[in-house]
Design a protein around this motif. Structure first.
Motif, PDB file in Angstrom:
ATOM      1  N   SER A 184       0.815  -1.220   0.000  1.00  0.00           N
ATOM      2  CA  SER A 184       0.000   0.000   0.000  1.00  0.00           C
ATOM      3  C   SER A 184       0.847   1.268   0.000  1.00  0.00           C
ATOM      4  N   LYS A 185       2.176   1.116  -0.249  1.00  0.00           N
ATOM      5  CA  LYS A 185       3.061   2.277  -0.166  1.00  0.00           C
ATOM      6  C   LYS A 185       3.778   2.554  -1.483  1.00  0.00           C
ATOM      7  N   LYS A 186       4.089   3.830  -1.676  1.00  0.00           N
ATOM      8  CA  LYS A 186       4.705   4.285  -2.923  1.00  0.00           C
ATOM      9  C   LYS A 186       6.222   4.117  -2.883  1.00  0.00           C
ATOM     10  N   ASN A 275     -11.038  -1.863 -10.077  1.00  0.00           N
ATOM     11  CA  ASN A 275     -11.945  -2.651  -9.238  1.00  0.00           C
ATOM     12  C   ASN A 275     -11.878  -2.254  -7.766  1.00  0.00           C
ATOM     13  N   ARG A 276     -11.455  -1.024  -7.505  1.00  0.00           N
ATOM     14  CA  ARG A 276     -11.472  -0.475  -6.143  1.00  0.00           C
ATOM     15  C   ARG A 276     -12.298   0.801  -6.125  1.00  0.00           C
ATOM     16  N   ARG A 277     -12.735   1.164  -4.926  1.00  0.00           N
ATOM     17  CA  ARG A 277     -13.427   2.452  -4.781  1.00  0.00           C
ATOM     18  C   ARG A 277     -12.382   3.557  -4.809  1.00  0.00           C
ATOM     19  N   VAL A 278     -12.678   4.573  -5.587  1.00  0.00           N
ATOM     20  CA  VAL A 278     -11.752   5.691  -5.753  1.00  0.00           C
ATOM     21  C   VAL A 278     -12.500   6.998  -5.535  1.00  0.00           C
ATOM     22  N   GLY A 279     -11.732   8.026  -5.217  1.00  0.00           N
ATOM     23  CA  GLY A 279     -12.298   9.361  -5.071  1.00  0.00           C
ATOM     24  C   GLY A 279     -11.623  10.323  -6.029  1.00  0.00           C
ATOM     25  N   MET A 287     -16.184  13.297  -5.629  1.00  0.00           N
ATOM     26  CA  MET A 287     -17.022  12.215  -6.113  1.00  0.00           C
ATOM     27  C   MET A 287     -16.339  10.883  -5.835  1.00  0.00           C
ATOM     28  N   VAL A 288     -17.136   9.842  -5.701  1.00  0.00           N
ATOM     29  CA  VAL A 288     -16.592   8.506  -5.449  1.00  0.00           C
ATOM     30  C   VAL A 288     -17.267   7.512  -6.380  1.00  0.00           C
ATOM     31  N   GLY A 289     -16.556   6.411  -6.601  1.00  0.00           N
ATOM     32  CA  GLY A 289     -17.089   5.368  -7.462  1.00  0.00           C
ATOM     33  C   GLY A 289     -16.113   4.212  -7.520  1.00  0.00           C
ATOM     34  N   VAL A 290     -16.322   3.329  -8.472  1.00  0.00           N
ATOM     35  CA  VAL A 290     -15.437   2.177  -8.664  1.00  0.00           C
ATOM     36  C   VAL A 290     -14.704   2.343  -9.993  1.00  0.00           C
ATOM     37  N   ALA A 291     -13.371   2.223  -9.951  1.00  0.00           N
ATOM     38  CA  ALA A 291     -12.578   2.298 -11.177  1.00  0.00           C
ATOM     39  C   ALA A 291     -12.778   1.010 -11.955  1.00  0.00           C
ATOM     40  N   THR A 318      -7.776   9.282  -5.418  1.00  0.00           N
ATOM     41  CA  THR A 318      -7.430   8.483  -4.224  1.00  0.00           C
ATOM     42  C   THR A 318      -7.988   7.071  -4.416  1.00  0.00           C
ATOM     43  N   VAL A 319      -7.259   6.110  -3.884  1.00  0.00           N
ATOM     44  CA  VAL A 319      -7.645   4.709  -4.011  1.00  0.00           C
ATOM     45  C   VAL A 319      -7.765   4.095  -2.626  1.00  0.00           C
ATOM     46  N   GLN A 320      -8.914   3.503  -2.363  1.00  0.00           N
ATOM     47  CA  GLN A 320      -9.153   2.898  -1.054  1.00  0.00           C
ATOM     48  C   GLN A 320      -8.097   1.825  -0.754  1.00  0.00           C
TER      49      GLN A 320
END
Length: 325
Positions: A184-186, A275-279, A287-291, A318-320
């Motif tokens: 989960s890290k860059k 396939n993750r929720r993103v903002g 806004m939020v949704g699924v990529a 942003t990615v959950q």
């Protein structure tokens, strides 16, 4: 290949001592010139032993980025045929743009041991401590259209991801568009800048920053950043990794646009955003949704909760579960 590079190559190919006379004969230079070049290499950090009546022997190479080190074993045909290395510079992207205006050729490479003004996306700063990472820019003078520039950004991310995985074994993935993450890290950021007219790209500066041997980070970055050393548990030699990135970058650029479909398929398989929720921000609204997908032109396709689809071509997403989000 210059004289110092030739001498390193000769010493590297011989496990025993090589006489100064043999080196001078092979390179058609004087033994004094051999001695001067050996001393110059020592001053650059190479450990070269000399024994009277036996000659010279390469004991150890430095983990220092020099044109000689990069050129040895480089597998590219175009990239890094011109190499500019700096101990300290404001930004390799800025230097690439300056040199582009002065006529630097396609494929020129600009590398720094340390950046004082490293840049990330969206105007952020990029921490670039001396001797710990790879901070470099590749200058491209492309025949591509400006509308295809986004694809180059994605391809650079794919190339780095491939190289890290092959060189270190770390499971590198991509957060759209081109952040490289482990877990989960860059671990790597990429900043592509260009000068273009309506119908042509004058040049692109593809800046890449990889956290290689960093063992710690400032407190505000520690929850988001990692390094290849922290993830692999081993010290990583930087030049072989750089050479691998350059090779992979040249490979994907050569394959594009002929093999766009297969490249995009591979990119998607490595993209943690899908396939993750993103903002994201649209018209000043969060806004939020699924990529759901990535378009052939490199846009992230997001389906919001009301069923509306939005193509995102720029801005912060942003990615959950990534970067603690």
């Amino acid at each position: 290949m210059n004289t110092k590079e030739e001498i390193i190559r000769i010493l590297e190919q011989n496990s025993e001592y090589v006489s100064g006379e043999k080196i001078s004969e092979f390179l058609h230079i004087t033994r004094t010139a051999v001695w001067k070049n050996i001393n110059a290499l020592r001053n650059s950090g190479y450990s070269i032993e000399s024994v009277t009546n036996r000659g010279y022997k390469l004991i150890a190479r430095p983990d220092k980025i020099t044109p000689e080190e990069i050129a040895l074993g480089l597998k590219t045909k175009l990239l890094a045929k011109r190499i500019d290395c700096y101990d300290r510079i404001d930004s390799t992207n800025e230097e690439a743009k300056r040199k582009a205006l002065a006529g630097a050729p396609d494929g020129s490479l600009f590398v720094a041991e340390e950046q004082t003004g490293g840049k990330g996306r969206l105007g952020r700063s990029w921490t670039s401590p001396a001797g710990q990472g790879l901070w470099f820019t590749v200058l491209l003078r492309s025949s591509l259209l400006p509308s295809q520039a986004a694809n180059i950004t994605l391809l650079a991310g794919l190339a780095v991801c491939r190289a890290i995985q092959r060189n270190t074994g770390c499971a590198a993935m991509i957060k759209w568009p081109n952040d490289i993450v482990i877990g989960s890290k860059k671990v790597c950021g990429i900043l592509t800048e260009m000068a273009a007219e309506m119908d042509r790209i004058e040049y692109m500066a593809v800046g890449i920053g990889v956290n290689v041997n960093n063992e710690n980070f400032p407190e505000e970055l520690s929850v988001k950043a990692t390094s290849l050393r922290l993830e692999s548990g081993s010290f990583i030699r930087r030049v072989p990794l750089l050479q691998e990135i350059l090779f992979e970058l040249e490979t994907v650029l050569k394959d594009f646009p002929l093999h766009t479909e297969s490249l995009l398929r591979e990119y998607k398989s490595r993209c943690v955003s899908l396939n993750r929720r993103v903002g994201f921000i649209r018209e000043n609204r969060k806004m939020v949704g699924v990529a759901e997908d990535i378009s052939p032109s490199g846009e992230l396709i997001v389906r919001c909760d009301d069923g509306t689809k939005f193509p995102i071509s720029s801005g912060e997403v942003t990615v959950q579960g990534i970067y603690g989000e």
